[in-house]
Design a protein around this motif. Sequence first.
Motif, mmCIF file in Angstrom:
data_model
loop_
_atom_site.group_PDB
_atom_site.id
_atom_site.type_symbol
_atom_site.label_atom_id
_atom_site.label_comp_id
_atom_site.label_asym_id
_atom_site.label_seq_id
_atom_site.Cartn_x
_atom_site.Cartn_y
_atom_site.Cartn_z
ATOM 1 N N ILE A 133 -5.494 6.894 11.731
ATOM 2 C CA ILE A 133 -6.861 6.440 11.477
ATOM 3 C C ILE A 133 -6.832 5.786 10.099
ATOM 4 C CG2 ILE A 133 -9.279 7.084 11.201
ATOM 5 C CD1 ILE A 133 -8.789 9.463 12.979
ATOM 6 N N GLY A 134 -6.999 4.465 10.064
ATOM 7 C CA GLY A 134 -6.856 3.768 8.800
ATOM 8 C C GLY A 134 -5.433 3.925 8.296
ATOM 9 N N ASP A 136 -11.556 3.585 12.493
ATOM 10 C CA ASP A 136 -10.602 2.738 13.203
ATOM 11 C C ASP A 136 -9.509 3.654 13.748
ATOM 12 O OD1 ASP A 136 -8.860 0.832 14.126
ATOM 13 O OD2 ASP A 136 -8.085 0.296 12.146
ATOM 14 N N ARG A 182 -6.418 4.704 16.384
ATOM 15 C CA ARG A 182 -5.345 4.245 17.272
ATOM 16 C C ARG A 182 -4.548 5.455 17.729
ATOM 17 N NH1 ARG A 182 -2.401 0.837 13.099
ATOM 18 N NH2 ARG A 182 -3.742 2.031 11.692
#
Length: 322
Positions: free
Chosen positions: A99-100, A316, A318
């Motif tokens: 995340i980031g 963000d 992933r």
Amino acid sequence: MNTFADTLAEAVELLRGLPRTRDGVPAARRAVAAWCADRPQTKVQLVTDVRPGSPIVDYDLVLAHPDGGDVALTAPTGDGVPWTVDHSTHFASGRVLTIGDHEVLVQNALLTLRARAEGDPSIQEELIDHCLLEELIGQETEKPTQEEIQDASDGYRIRRGLLSRDEMMRWLENVGLTLEAYDNHITGLALRQRVRARVERETARDYLDRHPGEFDQVWAVWATGPEHELSAGLPHAQPAGGVEVTSAVRAARELPEPLRRAAAGKTVGPVPYGRHHLVGEIRERRPADPDDPATLAAAGRAGFAAFMAERRAAADIRWHWL
């Protein structure tokens, strides 16, 4: 004006100066962020490798080349073998998600899964929250105190029934953790508990002001079971046929969802509830006391949950493995 060669030279010095211990990772990220802020034309990513069960951390800096492609810099310690060569695996092979700039490693994920209790959020939410809290922890300027570490360790051991040193050592052996790795985990846990307590204090009053009805004290009686067994309403005799009756005084937000907003004297259902149906009756409903410490504590927990939900929605995310 600096050339890309100048930027590479500066990046090497930056990389060599980053702290190489696990507790220094937040400072390393801040240092790279500050360096990037002074060079907005340069796209840089810090890649962090936290070795499982070790306090040692390795880094790479990946810089976008002005003519296309990327250039990776590494400055290994110890035997001088870059960690990417030492591992000889995909860059994300040890990660569950990112995340980031913050990643959850397999080891951290397994600790989270082992600690998961029934009724907690989903596994995915727990892992995301762990990463988001790590980001907040990175903003802490003070290390955890010995008292915070001891409280975190005591709570962790008591929840798992580890009441003696022998039990603790057997558990560490069973889960494959060294004492050093356990200490690292507890240090992080102490900081997460500090951050959570602060957020709860800061959000409690505002959340209570905006959602007072969630904390009304409600006396409710309800039954769950097959719909045909509840068609006549709330059972008054000994229930049968898989029906379960509950009578309790709780904060409204802790009741089954169909009953949370019902007024005193109201009968609800039968309505679908989980795999069965529910019928219930509100016997009494008292407004929340805004000065009651227990009510404020519950509002703080709700405020923290809302705070984390907002951060999850804005993150963000992933996934690499799930």
